[in-house]
Motif scaffolding. Structure first.
Motif: not given
Length: 218
Positions: A80-106
């Motif tokens: 989540l931290v990597v995704s947020l940095l990629a999108k907000r700080q580096f303006r990366v057009p496409r960000v994909i992230a792996r969910i390890n624990d289904d309870e965190n999917a939301w």
């Protein structure tokens, strides 16, 4: 396409193999020095040692110019931290992230910079469409801009390729073997690698479809 993959575990390494074989410019980031050293020369990607949760490391990996960032670490918080940095700080057009624990999917939403969330139980590189169980050869990913198909096929007990090396197999022009997954571990597709029953073959191609790949290996 410029890609940064955070996390050089099984999934991250396989994604780097596939996207690198498809002639994308890939950088694979991991903070485990031993893991990075072990991958040297084994993946078609630049290797970057460091914690991808740190902006300076992401910048050194090329996030400022990336078209895609894939967060595949084993920790949801880190992804989540990597995704947020990629999108907000580096303006990366496409960000994909792996969910390890289904309870965190939301949490894996665009509020955290995630464009596409991939459950840990999902098949390799099912970043766009899930693989079906109806066939041993499935198109896992289409890189629409590049027109590249990523196709997986599994060596079965009756596969003609079983017991033969990659050099023995007449692979048509336009099909590139990206990696061989054996027992959960990605193997470099060396010409002398002998294929075994249960091996998962990942190929990339601009022209071939599932049936053509199936004909080569089955």
């Amino acid at each position: 396409m410029k890609v940064v993959v955070a996390g050089a575990g099984r999934l991250g390494t396989q994604i780097a193999q596939v996207l690198g074989a498809a002639r994308n410019q890939v950088t694979l980031v991991d903070q485990d020095e031993g893991r990075v050293a072990a991958l040297e020369g084994r993946v078609p990607a630049e290797l970057c040692l460091g914690d991808a949760c740190e902006p300076a490391v992401l910048e050194a990996a090329g996030a400022h110019a990336a078209d895609l960032v894939v967060a595949t670490t084993g920790e949801d918080e880190d992804n989540l931290v990597v995704s947020l940095l990629a999108k907000r700080q580096f303006r990366v057009p496409r960000v994909i992230a792996r969910i390890n624990d289904d309870e965190n999917a939301w949490l894996f939403t665009r509020h955290w910079g995630v464009d596409t969330a991939v459950p840990a139980a999902a098949p390799l590189v099912s970043l766009v469409e899930e693989a079906t169980s109806s066939s041993d050869t499935v198109a896992l990913l289409r890189l629409s801009k590049a027109g590249v198909n990523v196709i997986e096929t599994t060596i079965g007990p009756r596969s003609r390729a079983a017991g033969h090396t990659l050099a023995d197999i007449a692979v048509p022009h336009g099909i590139v073997v990206a990696t061989v997954v054996r027992g959960g571990d990605p193997l470099a597709p060396a010409p002398d690698l002998e294929l075994r029953e249960g091996d998962e073959i990942l190929v990339v191609s601009h022209t071939a479809d599932q049936s053509e790949v199936h004909a080569v290996f089955q």
